[in-house]
Structures are given as structure tokens and as C-alpha cells.
Scaffold this motif. Structure first.
Motif, PDB file in Angstrom:
ATOM      1  N   ASN A 199      24.206  85.709 189.568  1.00 17.34           N
ATOM      2  CA  ASN A 199      23.900  85.994 191.660  1.00 17.34           C
ATOM      3  C   ASN A 199      23.254  84.560 191.899  1.00 17.34           C
ATOM      4  OD1 ASN A 199      25.420  88.082 191.278  1.00 17.34           O
ATOM      5  ND2 ASN A 199      23.203  89.612 190.436  1.00 17.34           N
ATOM      6  N   SER A 200      21.996  84.295 191.039  1.00 14.59           N
ATOM      7  CA  SER A 200      21.036  83.073 191.801  1.00 14.59           C
ATOM      8  C   SER A 200      21.004  81.651 191.460  1.00 14.59           C
ATOM      9  CB  SER A 200      20.007  83.683 190.603  1.00 14.59           C
ATOM     10  OG  SER A 200      18.733  84.708 190.599  1.00 14.59           O
ATOM     11  N   PHE A 201      21.819  81.192 190.850  1.00 13.90           N
ATOM     12  CA  PHE A 201      22.465  79.807 190.119  1.00 13.90           C
ATOM     13  C   PHE A 201      24.451  80.333 190.617  1.00 13.90           C
ATOM     14  CE2 PHE A 201      19.446  80.449 187.476  1.00 13.90           C
ATOM     15  CZ  PHE A 201      18.204  79.866 188.379  1.00 13.90           C
ATOM     16  N   GLY A 202      24.669  80.744 190.813  1.00 13.59           N
ATOM     17  CA  GLY A 202      26.815  81.013 191.276  1.00 13.59           C
ATOM     18  C   GLY A 202      27.139  80.646 189.736  1.00 13.59           C
ATOM     19  N   GLU A 248      23.044  90.973 178.917  1.00 17.13           N
ATOM     20  CA  GLU A 248      23.808  91.290 180.411  1.00 17.13           C
ATOM     21  C   GLU A 248      22.874  90.764 181.431  1.00 17.13           C
ATOM     22  OE1 GLU A 248      26.843  92.048 182.893  1.00 17.13           O
ATOM     23  OE2 GLU A 248      26.763  92.118 180.658  1.00 17.13           O
ATOM     24  N   GLU A 249      21.354  90.917 181.510  1.00 15.54           N
ATOM     25  CA  GLU A 249      20.704  90.952 183.147  1.00 15.54           C
ATOM     26  C   GLU A 249      20.115  89.316 183.114  1.00 15.54           C
ATOM     27  OE1 GLU A 249      16.159  91.938 182.112  1.00 15.54           O
ATOM     28  OE2 GLU A 249      16.415  93.556 183.961  1.00 15.54           O
ATOM     29  N   ASP A 250      20.248  88.792 181.857  1.00 12.83           N
ATOM     30  CA  ASP A 250      20.079  87.314 181.922  1.00 12.83           C
ATOM     31  C   ASP A 250      21.463  87.335 182.582  1.00 12.83           C
ATOM     32  OD1 ASP A 250      17.521  87.474 181.112  1.00 12.83           O
ATOM     33  OD2 ASP A 250      17.532  86.682 179.010  1.00 12.83           O
ATOM     34  N   LEU A 251      22.469  87.221 182.070  1.00 13.08           N
ATOM     35  CA  LEU A 251      23.917  86.620 182.545  1.00 13.08           C
ATOM     36  C   LEU A 251      23.787  87.449 184.591  1.00 13.08           C
ATOM     37  CD1 LEU A 251      26.666  85.669 182.365  1.00 13.08           C
ATOM     38  CD2 LEU A 251      28.156  87.333 181.180  1.00 13.08           C
ATOM     39  N   GLU A 252      23.548  88.560 184.176  1.00 11.77           N
ATOM     40  CA  GLU A 252      23.420  88.662 185.802  1.00 11.77           C
ATOM     41  C   GLU A 252      22.934  87.849 186.901  1.00 11.77           C
ATOM     42  OE1 GLU A 252      25.384  91.208 187.515  1.00 11.77           O
ATOM     43  OE2 GLU A 252      26.381  90.882 186.234  1.00 11.77           O
TER      44      GLU A 252
END
Length: 169
Positions: free
Chosen positions: A12-15, A4-8
């Protein structure tokens, strides 16, 4: 994504569109933990191969050592963890498996006599089965550390940093 952290981070970083993204957790190859007999055989094989006595505990770290987070973890083992363990009253060897280091790299890390660098090994499962403890001092890098999941899947006790356990705890 694996966590989930990678997805978030990606959202957030790449839209990235969350609805068009998925989390597929890391899987393991074996469906059952190794038997006691398999563990004993693997330990014996490793001890014979690396000249490790029966009274020495085997501590394991593995990973591609040309990957900076793994290289840093190996340096932490050699320069921080090993000196602390040397002060204790037990016998051990630390095995570090993984390709990507030259002889000069190993000399720079200054491993000490308790540490064995194996280089790339054809069967890491042998080492997971034969070790007494898995060390995971990984402090950098993102995502779940699959090496910890693999170690735990072999019923190998593990000691990890918080970052090294990301996605597992």
C-alpha cells in the motif's frame, strides 16, 4: 517480509507487487526448549553475577537500547511498570540487557534500585533461560518483535503490549 501486516504496508505504501513479495517468518535457533536443569543453572549464574537473592523474581527486557522503540520500552519499565510493582508485596529485580546507553542516559531514565542495566551481554540465551518473566512493553515500531519469539522459544512466560505481540498473536 516477516508478517502479513508488513507486506500489506509495503504494497500500500510503496506500490510493491504482491505476487513478487514473500513472507518468511522469523525462526529460532534451538530445536527444543531448555531442560529444567539448564534453567536452574542459568538462574543461579545470573543471581550470582548480579547479586540477586533466591527469593527475588527476575523480570527481563532486552534489546538494542539505541533503537528508539526499545529505549522507550526501557523508560516505560523504569517510570511506569517499576513504580506499580513497588506497591506489590513481592521481591523482584528487573534486568534490562542491551547496548547503546551511556551512564548519563541511564541516570536520565532514573531506573531505581530494582533495575539492573547490564549493557550488551555476550549470551542473551543465558538471560532468557534464567529469568522468571519476560517484559515486552514495546509500543512503537513495526513488524514482529523477535525478542518475544525468542523469549517464548525458551519457555519463558511473557507479558506484552499488543504492539509488542504483533505478528505473534
Amino acid at each position: 517480509f516477516k508478517t502479513e501486516e508488513d507486506l500489506e504496508y509495503a504494497v500500500n505504501s510503496f506500490g510493491l507487487n504482491r505476487e513478487r513479495s514473500s513472507i518468511i517468518s522469523y525462526g529460532i535457533e534451538q530445536s527444543t526448549p531448555p531442560t529444567r536443569n539448564e534453567l536452574i543453572i542459568a538462574s543461579s549464574e545470573i543471581r550470582n553475577k548480579h547479586n540477586i537473592s533466591a527469593n527475588e523474581k527476575i523480570l527481563l527486557f532486552c534489546g538494542a537500547l539505541n533503537y528508539k522503540p526499545n529505549r522507550i520500552a526501557a523508560e516505560i519499565i523504569c517510570n511506569e511498570i517499576n513504580p506499580l510493582l513497588q506497591k506489590e508485596k513481592f521481591s523482584y529485580k528487573i534486568i534490562i540487557c542491551g547496548g547503546g546507553l551511556t551512564t548519563d542516559d541511564i541516570a536520565t531514565i532514573n531506573p531505581g534500585s530494582e533495575i539492573i542495566f547490564t549493557g550488551f551481554v555476550p549470551s542473551i540465551s543465558l538471560y532468557y533461560k534464567g529469568a522468571d518473566v519476560f517484559l515486552n512493553p514495546v509500543n512503537t515500531g513495526g513488524g514482529v518483535k523477535t525478542k518475544l519469539i525468542d523469549a517464548l522459544s525458551y519457555s519463558l512466560p511473557a507479558v506484552s503490549t499488543k504492539n509488542g505481540a504483533r505478528g505473534v498473536i
